[in-house]
Design an enzyme around this catalytic site. Sequence first.
Site, PDB file in Angstrom:
ATOM      1  N   CYS A  82       0.847  -1.209   0.000  1.00  0.00           N
ATOM      2  CA  CYS A  82       0.000   0.000   0.000  1.00  0.00           C
ATOM      3  C   CYS A  82       0.876   1.251   0.000  1.00  0.00           C
ATOM      4  O   CYS A  82       0.551   2.245  -0.667  1.00  0.00           O
ATOM      5  CB  CYS A  82      -0.939   0.016   1.204  1.00  0.00           C
ATOM      6  SG  CYS A  82      -2.349  -1.111   1.060  1.00  0.00           S
ATOM      7  N   HIS A  85      -6.256  -2.736  -1.106  1.00  0.00           N
ATOM      8  CA  HIS A  85      -5.616  -3.712  -0.220  1.00  0.00           C
ATOM      9  C   HIS A  85      -6.473  -4.974  -0.108  1.00  0.00           C
ATOM     10  O   HIS A  85      -7.429  -5.016   0.668  1.00  0.00           O
ATOM     11  CB  HIS A  85      -5.366  -3.120   1.173  1.00  0.00           C
ATOM     12  CG  HIS A  85      -4.649  -4.085   2.075  1.00  0.00           C
ATOM     13  ND1 HIS A  85      -3.295  -4.299   1.995  1.00  0.00           N
ATOM     14  CD2 HIS A  85      -5.109  -4.934   3.026  1.00  0.00           C
ATOM     15  CE1 HIS A  85      -2.943  -5.219   2.873  1.00  0.00           C
ATOM     16  NE2 HIS A  85      -4.031  -5.625   3.514  1.00  0.00           N
ATOM     17  N   GLY A 122       4.004 -19.772   1.063  1.00  0.00           N
ATOM     18  CA  GLY A 122       5.222 -18.977   0.904  1.00  0.00           C
ATOM     19  C   GLY A 122       4.985 -17.478   0.782  1.00  0.00           C
ATOM     20  O   GLY A 122       5.858 -16.748   0.305  1.00  0.00           O
ATOM     21  N   HIS A 127      -0.373  -8.466   0.885  1.00  0.00           N
ATOM     22  CA  HIS A 127      -1.158  -7.652  -0.065  1.00  0.00           C
ATOM     23  C   HIS A 127      -1.068  -8.445  -1.364  1.00  0.00           C
ATOM     24  O   HIS A 127       0.048  -8.707  -1.842  1.00  0.00           O
ATOM     25  CB  HIS A 127      -0.520  -6.265  -0.193  1.00  0.00           C
ATOM     26  CG  HIS A 127      -1.221  -5.317  -1.138  1.00  0.00           C
ATOM     27  ND1 HIS A 127      -1.591  -4.036  -0.764  1.00  0.00           N
ATOM     28  CD2 HIS A 127      -1.590  -5.444  -2.439  1.00  0.00           C
ATOM     29  CE1 HIS A 127      -2.166  -3.424  -1.797  1.00  0.00           C
ATOM     30  NE2 HIS A 127      -2.172  -4.269  -2.829  1.00  0.00           N
ATOM     31  N   HIS A 174      -0.404 -10.162  -4.588  1.00  0.00           N
ATOM     32  CA  HIS A 174       0.530  -9.815  -5.669  1.00  0.00           C
ATOM     33  C   HIS A 174       0.757 -11.032  -6.535  1.00  0.00           C
ATOM     34  O   HIS A 174       0.812 -12.163  -6.045  1.00  0.00           O
ATOM     35  CB  HIS A 174       1.852  -9.265  -5.126  1.00  0.00           C
ATOM     36  CG  HIS A 174       2.518 -10.119  -4.103  1.00  0.00           C
ATOM     37  ND1 HIS A 174       2.100 -10.158  -2.790  1.00  0.00           N
ATOM     38  CD2 HIS A 174       3.558 -10.976  -4.194  1.00  0.00           C
ATOM     39  CE1 HIS A 174       2.872 -10.984  -2.105  1.00  0.00           C
ATOM     40  NE2 HIS A 174       3.757 -11.516  -2.942  1.00  0.00           N
TER      41      HIS A 174
END
Length: 119
Positions: free
Chosen positions: A10, A49, A99, A104, A106
Amino acid sequence: MHSDPNCIFCKIVAGQIPSRKVFENDEMLVFHDVKPWAPVHFLMVPKEHIPSMASVTEEHAGLLGRMMAMVPRLAAQEGCNPYPEGGFRVVANTGAEGGQEVHHLHIHVMGGPRPWLKG
Ligand code: DGP
């Protein structure tokens, strides 16, 4: 748009932490991974988020579809070699056992000539 003030991605989205930008529009930011595993390694994040792929629901289908649809163009732009001899890997690490280190959502996109450091 929901944002978490303690979230590193963020902060990158807000420009509070610098990143090497690949692409940006109103709903996503794409930037180079700071610890690349492969000659090409960038991250695609929604600006909103969303903590992880485990949080994704039907309401995110359009956003995720648009993110995935950007992958081939950005991979080629960043130097991934053409399919099928080249190509790339698309990964969303999810949760501790998956992992995931940054909470956030991705999408890693990795490519380029092997060997890679990992994967
Ligand atoms: P994951 O394990 O899937 O949560 O991967 C997180 C990735 O994020 C990892 O490959 C390193 C990268 N990363 C962590 N902090 C930063 C940062 O501040 N800037 C950039 N560009 N990448 C970061």
